[in-house]
Scaffold this motif. Structure first.
Motif, PDB file in Angstrom:
ATOM      1  N   PRO A  85       0.814  -1.230   0.000  1.00  0.00           N
ATOM      2  CA  PRO A  85       0.000   0.000   0.000  1.00  0.00           C
ATOM      3  C   PRO A  85       0.846   1.278   0.000  1.00  0.00           C
ATOM      4  N   TYR A 119       1.324   6.960   1.170  1.00  0.00           N
ATOM      5  CA  TYR A 119       0.443   5.907   1.666  1.00  0.00           C
ATOM      6  C   TYR A 119      -0.775   5.801   0.756  1.00  0.00           C
ATOM      7  N   LYS A 120      -0.972   4.632   0.122  1.00  0.00           N
ATOM      8  CA  LYS A 120      -2.116   4.434  -0.771  1.00  0.00           C
ATOM      9  C   LYS A 120      -3.380   4.261   0.060  1.00  0.00           C
ATOM     10  N   ASN A 121      -4.075   5.358   0.273  1.00  0.00           N
ATOM     11  CA  ASN A 121      -5.299   5.340   1.059  1.00  0.00           C
ATOM     12  C   ASN A 121      -6.181   6.491   0.581  1.00  0.00           C
ATOM     13  N   ASP A 122      -7.220   6.153  -0.204  1.00  0.00           N
ATOM     14  CA  ASP A 122      -8.080   7.181  -0.792  1.00  0.00           C
ATOM     15  C   ASP A 122      -8.748   8.051   0.261  1.00  0.00           C
ATOM     16  N   GLU A 123      -9.160   7.448   1.373  1.00  0.00           N
ATOM     17  CA  GLU A 123      -9.858   8.208   2.407  1.00  0.00           C
ATOM     18  C   GLU A 123      -8.958   9.275   3.022  1.00  0.00           C
ATOM     19  N   ASP A 126      -4.043   9.797   0.063  1.00  0.00           N
ATOM     20  CA  ASP A 126      -2.703   9.309  -0.298  1.00  0.00           C
ATOM     21  C   ASP A 126      -1.602  10.223   0.248  1.00  0.00           C
TER      22      ASP A 126
END
Length: 243
Positions: A85, A119-123, A126
């Motif tokens: 991620p 950090y691959k996290n849409d919420e 990123d």
């Protein structure tokens, strides 16, 4: 085939082989964490063909990737992998968010390539993260972080030389990596996702005009127009160079 996952730019399908997935490249375009959406005609075929060519280049230089074969203009077979991620961004010239965060003037050539992790996290949008953040969140081990950095710099060196032959300046680019999960594999790190005008910032080396030289998704992000022609130019120059 069953749909395994659909992202912003690609759809992954299962195949009869548990170690092989089919990646379909879409014409959909997004920017600013999908707040801007649209379509780039022919993008799927261009990005698939460009990625396949560059994966072959990197494989030939000893960089392990998830690429197996291009099976259609907009489809490729890839190895099964557990994607980490993290997005690894390598920058050679100041542009985009780096100029906004640091005040560096766009176009400033960096003294050495800069490696950044997101950090691959849409919420969360990123976010940019440090190695300490990565260890704290258990996104990757210290050994994996070091491997990602070293692999990204090696890819940068190889791509810079190749793009120079194409008359293209590699400003910066994003990479994603995964852990090989094909049956019988040693579980090593593979370069995954794609390498294309969607994931690279590319400038025409023969142009000094700040807008005309743009050959990547910034034409979509910044409403510069001529996006299909720019992508086509990139593909033609890349495929003209043997690997």
């Amino acid at each position: 085939m069953d749909k395994l996952y659909e992202g912003k730019a690609k759809i992954l399908y299962t195949t009869d082989n548990p170690g092989v997935l089919l990646s379909h490249f879409k014409d959909d375009a997004t920017a600013f964490n999908a707040r801007k959406r649209g379509t780039i005609v022919g993008k799927g075929q261009i990005n698939c063909s460009v990625s396949a060519h560059l994966f072959r280049l990197l494989e030939g230089a000893g960089v392990a990737t998830h690429f197996i074969d291009q099976t259609a203009p907009d489809e490729m077979q890839v190895k099964t992998a557990r994607i980490l991620p993290l997005e690894v961004v390598v920058r050679n010239i100041a542009a985009g968010s780096l100029t906004q965060r640091t005040g560096l003037q766009s176009g400033t050539v960096l003294k050495h390539p800069l490696v950044e992790f997101f950090y691959k996290n849409d919420e969360l949008g990123d976010p940019l993260v440090t190695t300490d953040h990565i260890e704290l969140l258990e996104l990757a081990t210290p050994s994996q972080i070091q491997q990602l950095r070293e692999l990204s710099l090696r890819v940068n060196s190889l791509l810079q030389r190749f793009f120079e032959q194409c008359g293209i300046t590699l400003v910066d680019f994003k990479l994603e990596f995964g852990i090989d999960q094909t049956p019988g594999s040693s579980g090593g790190i593979l370069l995954a996702d794609e390498i294309s005008p969607d994931t690279c910032r590319l400038w025409d080396s023969n142009s000094s005009d700040p807008q005309a030289r743009v050959l990547d998704k910034d034409r979509f992000r910044l409403d510069l127009g001529g996006i299909e022609g720019a992508y086509q130019t990139v593909m033609e120059r890349i495929l003209a160079q043997p690997v």
